[in-house]
Design a protein around this motif. Structure first.
Motif, PDB file in Angstrom:
ATOM      1  N   GLY A 106      82.013  31.328  48.645  1.00  0.00           N
ATOM      2  CA  GLY A 106      80.569  31.516  48.654  1.00  0.00           C
ATOM      3  C   GLY A 106      79.982  31.656  47.258  1.00  0.00           C
ATOM      4  O   GLY A 106      78.800  31.361  47.042  1.00  0.00           O
ATOM      5  N   LEU A 107      80.804  32.119  46.296  1.00  0.00           N
ATOM      6  CA  LEU A 107      80.316  32.238  44.928  1.00  0.00           C
ATOM      7  C   LEU A 107      79.979  30.892  44.320  1.00  0.00           C
ATOM      8  O   LEU A 107      79.229  30.819  43.338  1.00  0.00           O
ATOM      9  CB  LEU A 107      81.374  32.941  44.058  1.00  0.00           C
ATOM     10  N   LEU A 108      80.530  29.821  44.888  1.00  0.00           N
ATOM     11  CA  LEU A 108      80.306  28.481  44.344  1.00  0.00           C
ATOM     12  C   LEU A 108      79.094  27.788  44.958  1.00  0.00           C
ATOM     13  O   LEU A 108      78.833  26.632  44.646  1.00  0.00           O
ATOM     14  CB  LEU A 108      81.554  27.613  44.555  1.00  0.00           C
ATOM     15  N   ASP A 109      78.363  28.500  45.833  1.00  0.00           N
ATOM     16  CA  ASP A 109      77.201  27.886  46.474  1.00  0.00           C
ATOM     17  C   ASP A 109      76.143  27.465  45.460  1.00  0.00           C
ATOM     18  O   ASP A 109      75.406  26.497  45.677  1.00  0.00           O
ATOM     19  CB  ASP A 109      76.582  28.852  47.492  1.00  0.00           C
ATOM     20  N   HIS A 110      76.060  28.217  44.360  1.00  0.00           N
ATOM     21  CA  HIS A 110      75.065  27.910  43.332  1.00  0.00           C
ATOM     22  C   HIS A 110      75.685  27.131  42.165  1.00  0.00           C
ATOM     23  O   HIS A 110      75.108  27.106  41.069  1.00  0.00           O
ATOM     24  CB  HIS A 110      74.420  29.200  42.819  1.00  0.00           C
ATOM     25  N   GLY A 111      76.853  26.547  42.388  1.00  0.00           N
ATOM     26  CA  GLY A 111      77.509  25.764  41.346  1.00  0.00           C
ATOM     27  C   GLY A 111      78.687  26.510  40.735  1.00  0.00           C
ATOM     28  O   GLY A 111      78.826  27.731  40.871  1.00  0.00           O
ATOM     29  N   ARG A 112      79.524  25.766  40.043  1.00  0.00           N
ATOM     30  CA  ARG A 112      80.722  26.348  39.435  1.00  0.00           C
ATOM     31  C   ARG A 112      80.449  26.960  38.069  1.00  0.00           C
ATOM     32  O   ARG A 112      81.262  27.716  37.548  1.00  0.00           O
ATOM     33  CB  ARG A 112      81.805  25.259  39.298  1.00  0.00           C
ATOM     34  N   TRP A 113      79.313  26.626  37.487  1.00  0.00           N
ATOM     35  CA  TRP A 113      79.036  27.039  36.120  1.00  0.00           C
ATOM     36  C   TRP A 113      79.044  28.557  35.928  1.00  0.00           C
ATOM     37  O   TRP A 113      79.691  29.054  35.001  1.00  0.00           O
ATOM     38  CB  TRP A 113      77.706  26.434  35.676  1.00  0.00           C
ATOM     39  N   PRO A 114      78.332  29.354  36.749  1.00  0.00           N
ATOM     40  CA  PRO A 114      78.352  30.808  36.523  1.00  0.00           C
ATOM     41  C   PRO A 114      79.745  31.411  36.646  1.00  0.00           C
ATOM     42  O   PRO A 114      80.099  32.320  35.883  1.00  0.00           O
ATOM     43  CB  PRO A 114      77.407  31.351  37.614  1.00  0.00           C
ATOM     44  N   VAL A 115      80.542  30.921  37.610  1.00  0.00           N
ATOM     45  CA  VAL A 115      81.896  31.456  37.781  1.00  0.00           C
ATOM     46  C   VAL A 115      82.746  31.125  36.564  1.00  0.00           C
ATOM     47  O   VAL A 115      83.482  31.979  36.041  1.00  0.00           O
ATOM     48  CB  VAL A 115      82.529  30.880  39.063  1.00  0.00           C
ATOM     49  N   ALA A 116      82.666  29.875  36.088  1.00  0.00           N
ATOM     50  CA  ALA A 116      83.439  29.487  34.906  1.00  0.00           C
ATOM     51  C   ALA A 116      83.023  30.301  33.690  1.00  0.00           C
ATOM     52  O   ALA A 116      83.869  30.721  32.881  1.00  0.00           O
ATOM     53  CB  ALA A 116      83.259  27.996  34.633  1.00  0.00           C
ATOM     54  N   LEU A 117      81.728  30.534  33.536  1.00  0.00           N
ATOM     55  CA  LEU A 117      81.241  31.311  32.396  1.00  0.00           C
ATOM     56  C   LEU A 117      81.773  32.737  32.445  1.00  0.00           C
ATOM     57  O   LEU A 117      82.162  33.306  31.417  1.00  0.00           O
ATOM     58  CB  LEU A 117      79.718  31.306  32.376  1.00  0.00           C
ATOM     59  N   ALA A 118      81.804  33.329  33.651  1.00  0.00           N
ATOM     60  CA  ALA A 118      82.324  34.689  33.776  1.00  0.00           C
ATOM     61  C   ALA A 118      83.794  34.746  33.384  1.00  0.00           C
ATOM     62  O   ALA A 118      84.222  35.638  32.633  1.00  0.00           O
ATOM     63  CB  ALA A 118      82.133  35.189  35.203  1.00  0.00           C
ATOM     64  N   GLY A 119      84.601  33.806  33.881  1.00  0.00           N
ATOM     65  CA  GLY A 119      86.019  33.803  33.541  1.00  0.00           C
ATOM     66  C   GLY A 119      86.258  33.566  32.065  1.00  0.00           C
ATOM     67  O   GLY A 119      87.080  34.245  31.430  1.00  0.00           O
TER      68      GLY A 119
END
Length: 656
Positions: A106-119
């Motif tokens: 569900g975290l990827l619903d708004h795209g992968r960019w925010p998750v990648a930036l956090a990691g």
């Protein structure tokens, strides 16, 4: 050759390779006109207009972003081998995306960019924290970054292996695929690159002041910490955006600034301007080569795997340039270790504790209803299944610990270990070589190939650094470069996607579930022989940490001693790596624990390290079996999860 001519030739090569792929797909007269309308296009035109065309633009944009990211990191850290790969930024983004895909999609619903930036931000923050603690010494910072990256990649690999439904797509994505289905990736990357370019232009002057050194910059009124955080933040955003869109593309950020400097980019503004251009051409040429091969035999590996092949050799080539760039006194070993006057009781206690732990771990376990202690009948039934893996795990831990103790004394560096010095990476290449070159490899063939690969990697590193008289810290970085090259080669091999790729992927995570009693006893015998060899070399292990001058003055045969100890460490690592995979950190932890317990004499040190390593791997095997019951976690992953916090704590300890 002038810089302008070199860039022109590279641009011409990239254009020619892309045009060759496009004309192979569709003759020029049938190319679709602009604007593209899929309703009026056939399949071939759609593949060209919405696949190959955006792919060519994405290669330029992503290469430019990685080149700019690497240039910013190298300038702000005053470190010529810093880039998103060597500092663990790309691997942090990769791990975050893999975890989100599998655990919380569900975290990827708004795209992968925010998750990648956090990691990426978390990985960069950890590396910067370690770097700040050590005064941002170049070698130490890069070692911290690459080990954080290795750990993140290991966890991502194990999680990928555990989820069969995602396996093939994640393997290809982790390799850095530039395949496009529309122009959305172009729009995203173009926007991030525009932001990065404006930010770099604004930071150019503060970074030029920072290049004077911390004291000089502070004296001129510069907020050094603020500039560092802003610059690293821009670099992280650029690298994370590429990882989110394309996956892990290695070492473009290292190669682009290095080549830009060779083209005459001496000033910081010129370096920041030229590095994106060079990075764009590097990635575009690499992708053109992939497209050329794909036109002949289909696309067999992602572009990111090809770019990774240049990273290890380039990093080794850049090592001599680090000479003199490290502040004096910031990269020294720990102070004298405590020395126990009577080590025998401690060693006997460790041996007894190891035997008792093995008995207890055989006796207890988990069942669907919870934890249970086996009765006599169940114990007799389970013993033949559990005993071989316990023996094998303990023997592998002892062998890795012996290798780590030997390497730490050989290099006089407390951060040396098989994982850090590239021995595990070489062993992995030996294993993969046997898998791919032998039609039906036996266990003996795999073991011999793995041991030979580990020994060969260590010999190559020793030969490289001995000719250049590099200090111990450079030896560590050379080993990490070999590990990076081995990782890239394995990624390229696994991205092919056949059954051999899955065999290698499973082995990389490490598991003792399939070990047999003959194999376990053979590994125990190897560990025993290596321990005996280490005891016979006690004098060498005592004298070598004193330095080559003292050792030579005492009559030590330096070349013979080094080669034999290298062979011992390589064989020990290769034998253990067959079982636990190439990443466990036991070879780093166990010798340190033994040293802190006062086992300072060489014989006591290697014996205590072997016993502690065996115990750590026993606990890791038990945890791997029980933590995810009824499913088994990879042994190498579980051991690395123990080792990574230890490594971080170790690197953040103050110097004495």
């Amino acid at each position: 050759m002038t810089a302008r001519l070199a860039l022109s030739l590279a641009a011409l090569a990239a254009t020619a390779l892309w045009l060759a792929a496009a004309l192979h797909l569709l003759p020029f007269e049938r190319w679709p006109g602009w604007p593209l309308d899929p309703r009026n296009m056939d399949i071939a035109q759609i593949l060209l207009g919405f696949g190959l065309m955006p792919r060519g633009v994405v290669a330029l944009l992503a290469g430019a972003m990685l080149g700019l990211s690497g240039a910013i990191l190298q300038v702000v850290l005053r470190n010529p081998v810093a880039d998103p790969t060597t500092l663990g930024i790309s691997a942090g983004a990769q791990l975050a995306l893999v975890m989100a895909t599998m655990l919380t999609p569900g975290l990827l619903d708004h795209g992968r960019w925010p998750v990648a930036l956090a990691g990426a931000g978390l990985a960069a923050g950890l590396v910067l924290l370690i770097g700040a603690w050590r005064g941002f010494a170049p070698v130490t910072t890069v070692i911290a970054g690459m080990l954080v990256g290795m750990t993140a990649s290991a966890v991502a690999t194990a999680m990928t292996l555990a989820q069969g439904q995602y396996l093939l797509s994640l393997v290809i994505w982790n390799g850095g695929s530039l395949v496009q289905g529309d122009w959305s990736g172009v729009r995203v990357l173009a926007g991030v690159l525009a932001f990065g370019g404006l930010a770099a232009a604004a930071l150019a002057r503060p970074l030029r002041v920072l290049s004077l050194g911390v004291e000089g910059a502070s004296g001129l009124g510069l907020n050094v910490a603020g500039v560092r955080l802003l610059a690293v933040g821009v670099a992280v955003v650029l690298a994370a955006a590429v990882s989110a869109e394309l996956g892990l593309i290695a070492f473009v950020g290292l190669a682009a600034p290095a080549l830009a400097r060779t083209m005459g980019a001496a000033s910081i503004p010129r370096l920041l301007a030229l590095s994106p251009v060079v990075g764009a051409l590097i990635l575009s040429v690499c992708d053109g080569v992939v497209l050329l091969v794909a036109g002949q035999a289909g696309e067999m590996f992602p572009t990111g795997a090809l770019t990774g092949l240049i990273g290890g050799p380039l990093l080794i080539w850049l090592l001599p340039r680090l000479r003199g760039s490290t502040p004096p006194g910031t990269e020294r070993a720990e102070g004298p270790a405590p020395r126990r006057d009577r080590p025998a009781p401690l060693l006997i206690g460790l041996a007894v504790a190891l035997v008792l732990a093995a008995l207890v771990l055989v006796w207890i376990g988990r069942v669907p209803g919870g934890w249970a202690v086996l009765d006599a009948q169940s114990y007799a039934a389970f013993l033949p299944m559990r005993l071989p893996r316990l023996i094998a795990a303990a023997a592998a831990g002892a062998a890795l610990a012996l290798a780590g103790a030997i390497l730490q004394r050989l290099t006089a560096n407390p951060l040396a270990s098989p994982e850090v010095l590239g021995v595990s990476g070489g062993a992995a290449m030996g294993y993969a070589g046997v898998v791919y070159l032998v039609a039906a490899p036996t266990a003996v063939a795999l073991a011999l190939g793995t041991m030979a690969g580990g020994a060969l990697a260590l010999v190559l590193i020793a030969a490289f650094v001995s000719r250049r008289d590099m200090p111990a810290e450079r030896v560590l970085l050379a080993g990490i470069a070999v590990s990076a090259l081995a990782s890239a080669l394995l990624s390229a091999a696994m991205a092919v996607g056949d059954t051999r790729s899955f065999q290698i992927l499973a082995w990389l995570s490490g598991s003792s579930s399939a070990v047999t009693m003959p194999g376990a006893l053979a590994l125990a015998a190897v560990a025993g022989v290596l321990w005996t060899g280490a005891l016979l070399a006690q004098r060498w292990l005592a004298v070598l940490p004193l330095g080559t001058g003292v050792a030579g003055g005492l009559g030590l045969p330096l070349r013979l001693a080094r080669m034999l100890l290298i062979a011992l460490a390589g064989l020990a690592t290769g034998a253990a790596t067959v079982l636990v995979g190439p990443l466990s950190f036991v070879g780093l932890m166990a010798p340190h624990v033994a040293r802190r317990l006062g086992l300072a004499r060489p014989g006591d040190h290697v014996t205590g390290a072997a016993l502690i390593g065996a115990g750590l791997m026993l606990l890791a095997d038990f945890g791997a079996r029980m933590a995810g019951f009824p499913y088994e976690l990879p042994l190498g992953l579980f051991a690395s999860l123990i080792g990574a916090p230890w490594l971080i704590w170790l690197m953040m300890r103050p110097h004495r």
